[in-house]
Motif scaffolding. Structure first.
Motif, short mmCIF file in Angstrom:
data_model
loop_
_atom_site.label_atom_id
_atom_site.label_comp_id
_atom_site.label_asym_id
_atom_site.label_seq_id
_atom_site.Cartn_x
_atom_site.Cartn_y
_atom_site.Cartn_z
N PRO A 147 -8.19 14.34 -36.32
CA PRO A 147 -9.47 14.87 -36.82
C PRO A 147 -10.72 14.12 -36.36
CG PRO A 147 -7.82 14.96 -38.55
CD PRO A 147 -7.19 14.22 -37.41
N PRO A 148 -10.74 12.77 -36.39
CA PRO A 148 -11.96 12.08 -35.94
C PRO A 148 -12.35 12.40 -34.49
CG PRO A 148 -10.58 10.57 -37.18
CD PRO A 148 -9.76 11.81 -36.94
N TYR A 149 -11.36 12.68 -33.64
CA TYR A 149 -11.65 13.02 -32.24
C TYR A 149 -12.52 14.26 -32.16
CZ TYR A 149 -10.65 14.85 -27.53
OH TYR A 149 -10.76 15.38 -26.27
N TYR A 150 -12.21 15.27 -32.97
CA TYR A 150 -12.95 16.53 -32.92
C TYR A 150 -14.29 16.45 -33.65
CZ TYR A 150 -8.71 18.48 -30.97
OH TYR A 150 -7.64 18.73 -30.14
N GLU A 151 -14.40 15.51 -34.58
CA GLU A 151 -15.65 15.36 -35.33
C GLU A 151 -16.62 14.38 -34.67
OE1 GLU A 151 -14.44 14.10 -39.21
OE2 GLU A 151 -12.97 15.73 -39.42
N ALA A 152 -16.12 13.62 -33.71
CA ALA A 152 -16.92 12.54 -33.12
C ALA A 152 -17.99 13.08 -32.17
CB ALA A 152 -16.02 11.56 -32.38
N THR A 153 -19.14 12.45 -32.20
CA THR A 153 -20.19 12.71 -31.21
C THR A 153 -20.26 11.58 -30.19
OG1 THR A 153 -21.84 11.66 -32.63
CG2 THR A 153 -21.57 14.05 -32.82
N ARG A 154 -19.47 10.50 -30.46
CA ARG A 154 -19.52 9.35 -29.57
C ARG A 154 -18.22 8.55 -29.69
NH1 ARG A 154 -23.87 7.25 -27.06
NH2 ARG A 154 -25.23 8.65 -28.22
N PHE A 155 -17.80 7.95 -28.57
CA PHE A 155 -16.61 7.09 -28.54
C PHE A 155 -17.04 5.73 -27.98
CE2 PHE A 155 -15.26 11.48 -28.04
CZ PHE A 155 -14.33 11.61 -29.06
N VAL A 156 -16.79 4.66 -28.73
CA VAL A 156 -17.34 3.36 -28.36
C VAL A 156 -16.34 2.24 -28.59
CG1 VAL A 156 -19.68 4.15 -28.94
CG2 VAL A 156 -18.33 2.88 -30.64
N SER A 157 -16.68 1.08 -28.04
CA SER A 157 -15.92 -0.16 -28.29
C SER A 157 -16.57 -0.91 -29.45
CB SER A 157 -15.95 -1.04 -27.04
OG SER A 157 -17.27 -1.55 -26.83
N ILE A 158 -15.93 -2.00 -29.87
CA ILE A 158 -16.48 -2.78 -30.98
C ILE A 158 -17.81 -3.43 -30.61
CG2 ILE A 158 -15.12 -4.83 -30.38
CD1 ILE A 158 -16.30 -3.65 -33.90
N LYS A 159 -17.97 -3.86 -29.35
CA LYS A 159 -19.24 -4.46 -28.96
C LYS A 159 -20.38 -3.44 -29.04
CE LYS A 159 -19.77 -7.14 -25.20
NZ LYS A 159 -20.10 -7.53 -23.80
N GLU A 160 -20.12 -2.24 -28.56
CA GLU A 160 -21.14 -1.19 -28.60
C GLU A 160 -21.56 -0.88 -30.04
OE1 GLU A 160 -19.95 2.15 -25.75
OE2 GLU A 160 -18.28 0.72 -25.65
N TYR A 161 -20.57 -0.84 -30.93
CA TYR A 161 -20.87 -0.55 -32.33
C TYR A 161 -21.74 -1.64 -32.94
CZ TYR A 161 -20.23 -0.02 -37.35
OH TYR A 161 -20.46 0.09 -38.70
N ILE A 162 -21.38 -2.90 -32.67
CA ILE A 162 -22.16 -4.01 -33.22
C ILE A 162 -23.58 -4.00 -32.67
CG2 ILE A 162 -22.39 -6.54 -33.16
CD1 ILE A 162 -19.35 -6.69 -33.50
N LEU A 163 -23.73 -3.76 -31.38
CA LEU A 163 -25.07 -3.73 -30.78
C LEU A 163 -25.90 -2.60 -31.35
CD1 LEU A 163 -24.37 -4.58 -27.04
CD2 LEU A 163 -25.60 -5.97 -28.70
N TYR A 164 -25.27 -1.46 -31.64
CA TYR A 164 -26.03 -0.39 -32.27
C TYR A 164 -26.49 -0.80 -33.67
CZ TYR A 164 -27.49 3.81 -34.54
OH TYR A 164 -28.25 4.71 -35.25
#
Length: 502
Positions: A147-164
């Motif tokens: 389900p998260p794959y179809y609901e996602a607007t973005r796919f990221v790594s942990i570094k990208e998430y922290i920087l956001y």
């Protein structure tokens, strides 16, 4: 003039903030752990909120210990693990756990992909087709209607998430992007074919930038929590493997870094653009001109930790330390009296890339002792690392300098085995923070505080060198060939055994 620089080392089990002075001396550090969750066999998940919180706490604690002001900080550079994947919704929040490199649920997809488009994609991306890869994880998500794959607007790594969370922008450096299996190492852009197979588009991925890119500024709230200014330079950095090489001074062609902790890796920088036809090694972009080439093993000191738990149970001791096992292993002779061990208890990455590979002793007799059993496990880890090293020799220049680091380097026995099996003089540095120091140095280079990445060599104290023992070199050469044959002859059985276990 600011005097301190921070290297933030986000690992697979802890995040560590290390503050260095300009000469690489550790002034302060703080480390905070988080859990890995395994809800089903072959699953390996983490909570990205826990990791981001640990990173904030590590930085603020390391700074508060010193009682310094934000004006004293030159900048902060981030090191992060490769192959992590998080699904993000249109509110920019995680809607899936962080799926780690160790997650093996996508094995069927990896096997099929390797037999179809795998070779072409490997040659374009430099990433072996394996369940560790976010590319393969995305295929699993698509085919299993996650389900998260179809609901996602973005796919990221942990570094990208922290920087956001800290800076409000979605950016990723070359090395982290390269390790996704979705990035073309020739064009330095997201690979159109890989995206199409994974069922995603470029708008769902971050902007790819050089490792020296200054991101930010920090938001006011985050800067206050980190005890930094909003204007403190934040350098995006690179993957932990790349920065560990820099941190030990293995920055030039022919300089090889070997690091073993729970898992392990052997890596070197290269400007060559040759890909291993058998997909035994990775090749990830670092800059426009250079790449990092090598291989990683799933099985390092984690095997000794496993043994310590088993021996504790058998001896009724409350705890059996790994150091106790190493002392016992030292009473066995080199070669463990003809006892062999296949170290693939956690599946395997390089050079075999077989998630279903298994471990076990071979040649065990009633005359073998517990010391032989322990020593054979230790030797097997080095045999596997040497096999990765041999694949590099086929495409790269010979190793002229071998530098070791990681928790295993604290064991004189293990380091001597390395010298004997590799037939090389082994160099040990006096630093236990290679990745963080590599990150900090990269940050200073990005900010014009130092002249080059190679200049770090003058700031890495050499602890000592270990020479190979001649009589062991000859013996281990024969043992190594037998070790490889034992894997090859047992390989057909691994999938059947795996079927019975899961």
């Amino acid at each position: 003039m600011s005097n301190y620089v921070i290297g933030l080392d986000i690992g697979t089990s802890t995040t560590r903030s290390v503050i260095f002075n300009r000469n690489g001396v550790v002034i302060s550090e703080s480390e905070h752990a988080y859990s890995t969750y395994r809800p089903k066999p072959n699953y390996s998940e983490q909570n990205p909120l826990e990791i981001e919180s640990a990173a904030r706490l590590a930085i603020s604690t390391s700074i508060s210990k010193l009682k310094i002001t934000p004006n004293d900080i030159i900048g902060l550079t981030i090191s992060a693990p490769m192959h992590s994947l998080i699904c993000i919704n249109d509110q920019n929040e995680p809607i899936s756990p962080l799926i780690t490199w160790a997650d093996g649920r996508s094995y069927p997809q990896a096997a099929i992909m390797k037999e179809s488009y795998g070779q072409d994609l490997y040659e374009q991306t430099g990433t072996p087709i394996h369940p560790m890869s976010p590319f393969v994880k995305l295929i699993w998500m698509k085919e299993n209607q996650y389900p998260p794959y179809y609901e996602a607007t973005r796919f990221v790594s942990i570094k990208e998430y922290i920087l956001y969370k800290w800076c409000g922008t979605w950016e990723v450096d070359y090395s982290i992007a390269s390790a996704t299996g979705l990035f073309n190492i020739y064009t330095l852009h997201w690979d159109v074919e890989a995206l199409a197979i994974a069922g995603i588009n470029e708008s769902q991925l971050s902007k790819v930038v050089p490792c020296t890119t200054q991101v930010g500024p920090l938001t006011t709230r985050v800067a206050k929590e980190l005890l930094l200014h909003t204007s403190t330079p934040i350098i995006i950095g690179a993957s932990g493997g790349v920065l560990a090489n820099i941190g030990v001074g293995a920055t030039e062609e022919g300089e090889t870094a070997l690091s073993i902790g729970s898992s392990g890796a052997i890596r070197r920088f290269t400007t060559q653009k040759t890909i291993d036809a058998e997909q035994r090694t990775f090749q990830y972009a670092f800059t426009k001109e250079s790449r990092i080439v090598g291989g990683a093993t799933n099985n390092g000191t984690i095997l000794m930790q496993w043994l310590a738990r088993q021996f504790s149970s058998l001896t009724k001791k409350e705890t059996m330390e790994v150091a106790d096992l190493e002392a016992l292993a030292a009473t066995s002779s080199a070669g463990a009296n003809g006892l062999f061990f296949l170290p693939h208890m956690n599946g395997e990455r390089a050079p075999k890339w077989n998630a279903k590979a298994k471990g076990g002793w071979m040649g065990l007799t009633l005359s073998h002792t517990s010391a032989d059993m322990i020593r054979s496990v230790m030797e097997s880890v080095i045999f596997n690392m040497y096999e990765i090293h041999e694949t590099l020799h086929e495409k790269e220049n010979p190793t002229k300098k071998l530098i070791v680091s990681g928790s295993y380097a604290l064991s004189p026995l293990w380091v001597q085995m390395t010298a004997d099996i590799f037939r090389k003089t082994v160099i040990l540095t006096d630093s236990t923070h290679a990745t963080a120091w590599g990150a900090a140095w990269l940050g200073m280079f990005a900010l014009g505080e130092v002249e080059s990445l190679e200049a770090i060599k003058a700031y890495i104290p050499i602890k000592h060198e270990v020479l190979p023992t001649v009589r062991n070199v000859v013996m281990y050469e024969e043992y190594y060939h037998l070790y490889r044959e034992l894997y090859n002859k047992n390989k057909p059985l691994f999938a059947e055994i795996d079927r019975l276990q899961y």
